[in-house]
Design an enzyme around this catalytic site. Structure first.
Site, PDB file in Angstrom:
ATOM      1  N   GLU A  91       0.836  -1.118  -0.070  1.00  0.00           N
ATOM      2  CA  GLU A  91      -0.029   0.074   0.054  1.00  0.00           C
ATOM      3  C   GLU A  91       0.851   1.353  -0.057  1.00  0.00           C
ATOM      4  O   GLU A  91       1.199   1.730  -0.975  1.00  0.00           O
ATOM      5  CB  GLU A  91      -1.149  -0.221   1.103  1.00  0.00           C
ATOM      6  CG  GLU A  91      -2.008  -1.105   0.895  1.00  0.00           C
ATOM      7  CD  GLU A  91      -3.223  -1.332   1.994  1.00  0.00           C
ATOM      8  OE1 GLU A  91      -3.338  -0.288   2.782  1.00  0.00           O
ATOM      9  OE2 GLU A  91      -3.583  -2.418   1.974  1.00  0.00           O
TER      10      GLU A  91
HETATM   11  C1  HEC Z   1      -2.919   0.425  -2.617  1.00  0.00           C
HETATM   12  C2  HEC Z   1      -4.351   0.655  -2.054  1.00  0.00           C
HETATM   13  C3  HEC Z   1      -4.614   1.062  -0.733  1.00  0.00           C
HETATM   14  C4  HEC Z   1      -4.271   2.204  -0.076  1.00  0.00           C
HETATM   15  C5  HEC Z   1      -3.278   3.013  -0.509  1.00  0.00           C
HETATM   16  C6  HEC Z   1      -5.042   2.274   1.294  1.00  0.00           C
HETATM   17  N1  HEC Z   1      -5.768   1.204   1.293  1.00  0.00           N
HETATM   18 FE1  HEC Z   1      -7.299   0.871   2.482  1.00  0.00          FE
HETATM   19  N2  HEC Z   1      -7.593  -0.896   1.781  1.00  0.00           N
HETATM   20  C7  HEC Z   1      -6.998  -1.489   0.676  1.00  0.00           C
HETATM   21  C8  HEC Z   1      -7.388  -2.875   0.576  1.00  0.00           C
HETATM   22  C9  HEC Z   1      -7.172  -3.737  -0.580  1.00  0.00           C
HETATM   23  C10 HEC Z   1      -8.108  -3.179   2.006  1.00  0.00           C
HETATM   24  C11 HEC Z   1      -8.651  -4.559   2.231  1.00  0.00           C
HETATM   25  C12 HEC Z   1      -7.325  -5.197   2.610  1.00  0.00           C
HETATM   26  C13 HEC Z   1      -7.950  -6.518   3.375  1.00  0.00           C
HETATM   27  O1  HEC Z   1      -8.654  -6.638   3.892  1.00  0.00           O
HETATM   28  O2  HEC Z   1      -6.879  -7.425   3.624  1.00  0.00           O
HETATM   29  C14 HEC Z   1      -8.395  -1.984   2.516  1.00  0.00           C
HETATM   30  C15 HEC Z   1      -8.969  -1.616   3.578  1.00  0.00           C
HETATM   31  C16 HEC Z   1      -9.160  -0.695   4.272  1.00  0.00           C
HETATM   32  C17 HEC Z   1     -10.126  -0.456   5.553  1.00  0.00           C
HETATM   33  C18 HEC Z   1     -10.846  -1.477   6.223  1.00  0.00           C
HETATM   34  C19 HEC Z   1     -12.415  -1.136   5.846  1.00  0.00           C
HETATM   35  C20 HEC Z   1     -13.099  -2.416   6.370  1.00  0.00           C
HETATM   36  O3  HEC Z   1     -14.308  -2.088   6.572  1.00  0.00           O
HETATM   37  O4  HEC Z   1     -12.585  -3.396   6.821  1.00  0.00           O
HETATM   38  C21 HEC Z   1      -9.763   0.916   6.008  1.00  0.00           C
HETATM   39  C22 HEC Z   1     -10.609   1.756   7.019  1.00  0.00           C
HETATM   40  C23 HEC Z   1      -9.147   1.580   5.069  1.00  0.00           C
HETATM   41  N3  HEC Z   1      -8.534   0.689   4.193  1.00  0.00           N
HETATM   42  C24 HEC Z   1      -8.512   2.920   5.108  1.00  0.00           C
HETATM   43  C25 HEC Z   1      -7.361   3.114   4.722  1.00  0.00           C
HETATM   44  C26 HEC Z   1      -6.449   4.357   5.025  1.00  0.00           C
HETATM   45  C27 HEC Z   1      -6.957   5.389   6.132  1.00  0.00           C
HETATM   46  C28 HEC Z   1      -5.675   4.445   4.074  1.00  0.00           C
HETATM   47  C29 HEC Z   1      -4.289   5.385   4.141  1.00  0.00           C
HETATM   48  C30 HEC Z   1      -3.583   5.627   5.536  1.00  0.00           C
HETATM   49  C31 HEC Z   1      -5.687   3.442   3.150  1.00  0.00           C
HETATM   50  N4  HEC Z   1      -6.856   2.705   3.473  1.00  0.00           N
HETATM   51  C32 HEC Z   1      -4.792   3.205   2.081  1.00  0.00           C
HETATM   52  C33 HEC Z   1      -6.374  -0.784  -0.108  1.00  0.00           C
HETATM   53  C34 HEC Z   1      -5.840   0.485   0.045  1.00  0.00           C
END
Ligand code: HEC
Ligand code: HEC
Length: 360
Positions: free
Chosen positions: A164
């Site tokens: 990420e």
């Molecule tokens: C490269 C893409 C990417 C980036 C950049 C990213 N995310 Fe995500 N995010 C994902 C993915 C893919 C998942 C699910 C991962 C898993 O479940 O293993 C996720 C899951 C989440 C969730 C969980 C939601 C739930 O209900 O389960 C949250 C909240 C979230 N991200 C917030 C953020 C925040 C805040 C940032 C920055 C600090 C961020 N993400 C940066 C791809 C990204």
């Protein structure tokens, strides 16, 4: 002032010895130190930014339960939310300045990315689809396997995850402290210098404001019977019926009870073990957190791996009774829906879109 006090600040009174002068200078020294500190802490050009505790007022949609903001996030202020909004969209948080939270969680796409598995820094990819952040404040656990307990812990893992943003807390703090605006915004939000807890709290505060409850479906439930057309109404009846049992998993105001289920998305071989990775319980293999369906029209592609490109393909999956995976729920079984009924269900899902919420 009398004569003697005037004498205290003059260079040397006529009757004073050298020794007396030294004593007098030492007496003034503390005053001098205080003066220097005052000058050095308040550059004439920029006044010290003080903490702004104007509360952020949450307007929850009718029928939504009260939102419990944890003690460590109190008070929830506008300054924290605005700082969090800016951080969320800023690639400065990633190791090479190319990827922001918003890169993978785009407002117009229901705070997801329109690809099966989004790319992080250096084009690296994990295994999973980005879930929506719609009403994320109501979730009890985070990630598809529920492995994160609060929004702060979740944000830190996104910042550090190699697929990420690939960054480290120290590095993030260093670049924000050297930035032209963030030091002032942190003092305004928290009354302190930039630190990693502030970064996480501000992002969490922003995420808590991502509340969506004004779709056509909501307006229908609140009494505007013209908000859904005939097909959408039939789809609604099917969704909440014991025939499909959709609402047994996608339950309540947010279309999820927060549980973990295997809806038969993977078939005989589990590529992703899901909830099992957290519990090591065989019965949790292939189970994933039941996602909300709000704004689902915009969050394609679907399921934990983004393998289903359209809502039509998802409904066809349920109608066929899933792919018969080992831990598949008995509530996912062949439904025998006609082509028209499947379309009605799809149309109902599309009535869960909240246009106002999705404005970029
Ligand atoms: C490269 C893409 C990417 C980036 C950049 C990213 N995310 Fe995500 N995010 C994902 C993915 C893919 C998942 C699910 C991962 C898993 O479940 O293993 C996720 C899951 C989440 C969730 C969980 C939601 C739930 O209900 O389960 C949250 C909240 C979230 N991200 C917030 C953020 C925040 C805040 C940032 C920055 C600090 C961020 N993400 C940066 C791809 C990204
Ligand atoms: C046994 C519980 C269960 C039942 C019953 C169920 N679902 Fe789901 N649903 C899930 C789970 C779990 C996922 C996520 C699966 C995954 O990621 O592999 C999901 C995912 C979805 C998604 C994709 C959401 C997204 O963001 O990827 C849609 C759309 C959906 N379900 C609609 C329905 C409909 C329509 C019905 C009724 C025909 C239904 N579901 C019945 C558990 C269930």
């Amino acid at each position: 002032m009398n004569d003697s006090s005037l004498a205290f600040f003059s260079i040397r009174s006529s009757r004073e010895s050298d020794q007396e002068l030294v004593v007098r200078l030492y007496a003034v020294l503390p005053l001098f130190v205080v003066f220097v500190l005052m000058v050095s802490c308040s550059p004439a050009t920029e006044p010290v930014e003080t903490q702004d505790i104007t509360p952020f007022v949450m307007n929850l949609p009718q029928g939504f339960p009260a939102l419990a903001v944890p003690d460590y996030e109190q008070p929830m202020t506008r300054a924290k939310v605005e700082l969090g909004r800016k951080l969320f969209a800023d690639p400065i948080l990633s190791v090479n300045g190319t990827v922001a939270c918003a890169t993978c969680h785009q407002a117009q796409n229901g705070f997801t990315a329109p690809v099966p598995v989004p790319a992080g820094v250096f084009g690296r990819r994990g295994l999973r689809n980005a879930p929506t952040l719609t009403n994320v404040a109501y979730n009890r656990s985070f990630f598809w396997h529920g492995g994160s307990v609060n929004l702060q812990a979740q944000a830190l893992s996104s910042l550090e995850n190699e697929d990420e943003m690939g960054n480290e807390a120290d590095n993030i703090v260093r670049s924000l402290r050297a930035h032209g605006e963030y030091p002032r915004l942190f003092r305004r939000a928290f009354g302190k210098e930039v630190d990693i807890l502030g970064v996480l709290d501000a992002i969490a505060a922003f995420e808590r404001t991502l509340i969506s409850g004004n779709s056509r479906y909501d307006r229908f439930e609140r009494g505007d019977k013209s908000a859904l057309n005939a097909s959408e109404e039939r789809g609604r009846a099917l969704f909440f019926s014991s025939r499909t049992e959709c609402a047994s998993c996608h339950a309540g105001f947010n279309f999820t009870g927060g549980g973990f289920e295997d809806n038969g998305s993977q078939g005989a071989q589990y590529v992703d073990l899901g909830r099992y990775m957290m519990t090591a319980n065989d019965r949790d293999k292939g189970k994933f957190k039941v996602p909300t369906l709000r704004n689902v029209e915009r969050t394609a592609p679907y399921f934990h791996n983004g393998a289903f490109p359209t809502l039509e393909s998802v409904v066809a999956h349920y109608n066929a009774g899933g792919k018969s995976s080992p831990n598949q729920s008995s509530r996912v079984k062949p439904l025998g829906l006609t082509a028209e009924e499947q379309q009605d269900l799809v149309n109902f899902l599309k009535a869960l879109t909240d246009e106002e919420f999705l404005q970029p």
